[in-house]
Design an enzyme around this catalytic site. Structure first.
Site, mmCIF file in Angstrom:
data_model
loop_
_atom_site.group_PDB
_atom_site.id
_atom_site.type_symbol
_atom_site.label_atom_id
_atom_site.label_comp_id
_atom_site.label_asym_id
_atom_site.label_seq_id
_atom_site.Cartn_x
_atom_site.Cartn_y
_atom_site.Cartn_z
ATOM 1 C CE LYS A 83 -5.113 85.167 24.990
ATOM 2 N NZ LYS A 83 -5.164 85.937 26.219
HETATM 3 O O1 G3P Z 1 -6.737 87.865 28.095
HETATM 4 C C1 G3P Z 1 -7.247 88.815 27.234
HETATM 5 C C2 G3P Z 1 -8.373 89.681 27.721
HETATM 6 O O2 G3P Z 1 -9.180 89.018 28.601
HETATM 7 C C3 G3P Z 1 -7.994 91.077 28.056
HETATM 8 O O3 G3P Z 1 -8.949 91.779 28.798
HETATM 9 O O4 G3P Z 1 -9.677 93.681 30.173
HETATM 10 O O5 G3P Z 1 -7.497 93.838 28.906
HETATM 11 O O6 G3P Z 1 -9.664 93.921 27.708
HETATM 12 P P1 G3P Z 1 -8.945 93.392 28.906
#
Ligand code: G3P
Length: 217
Positions: A83
């Site tokens: 990533k």
């Molecule tokens: O893995 C990255 C992403 O899904 C993060 O989600 O909820 O922290 O915006 P969030």
């Protein structure tokens, strides 16, 4: 549509895997920090039963540093996807990874042009962050539909991972658009099976079956 689980919690991934719903896993530094455990150990445990791509994020900010991390993380398991954040340095690293046969997932994508750059750099996956766009008053899912349309226009092979998913409606909308993958927190997967009419229906069938049992030999 592939389902990835967006967590570094091994037990939660195992639960979803036992339900037959895990095509891959995505992690990020925040999710790993939540576990308070050694990163490599977590990754090896996940890879012992998840055979699809497992996203592992680099934290360097320059292409050279990212490449060093990418090569190391890629050596930990057979199914790593590295990533890499959406920056010019990140895109350089993505191109180098593509040349070396290392899978990548370009993260923190918030615009169609960013997704276009990721595809041109040769990213394996691109991760538009839907919930975070919704949080600031944008309609996050519009980004997914724009990216899917752009990628289809040019037959880019980069797969779209709908990320920053907050609730089952995000999954439903991503599926209507035809996104390749949705990565969801375990709690969202848990909720997807629920419907009050299903519960009422099961109760009624069981109650009626009791009546059949009473008159049966
Ligand atoms: O893995 C990255 C992403 O899904 C993060 O989600 O909820 O922290 O915006 P969030």
């Amino acid at each position: 549509m592939k389902f990835f689980i967006d967590t570094a919690n091994v037990e939660a991934i195992r639960r979803a895997h036992e339900r037959g719903m895990v095509d891959g896993v995505t992690t990020n530094p925040t999710l790993v920090a939540k576990e308070g455990r050694d990163f490599r150990q977590i990754v090896e445990e996940i890879a012992s039963f998840v055979k699809g791509p497992i996203s592992l994020e680099v934290v360097s900010e320059d292409a050279e540093g990212m490449m060093k991390e990418a090569r190391e993380l890629n050596g930990w398991i057979d199914n790593a996807a590295i990533k890499i954040p959406m920056t010019w340095e990140g895109l350089k690293a993505v191109k180098m990874c593509a040349e070396e046969g290392i899978k990548t997932n370009v993260t923190l994508v918030f615009s169609p042009n960013q997704a276009l750059l990721a595809a041109k750099a040769g990213a394996t996956f691109v991760s538009p962050f839907i919930g975070r766009l919704d949080d600031v008053g944008h309609y996050g899912m519009q980004l997914v539909s724009d990216i899917v349309e752009i990628y289809n226009n040019y037959d880019f092979e980069t797969e779209v991972i709908v990320a920053s998913v907050r609730h089952p409606v995000h999954v439903y909308e991503a599926a209507l658009i035809g996104a390749d993958i949705v990565t969801m927190p375990p709690a969202v997967l848990d909720k997807m099976v629920n419907h009050p009419l299903t519960d009422v229906g099961i109760k009624r069938f069981l109650a009626d079956w009791e009546k059949v049992r009473k008159v049966s030999r």
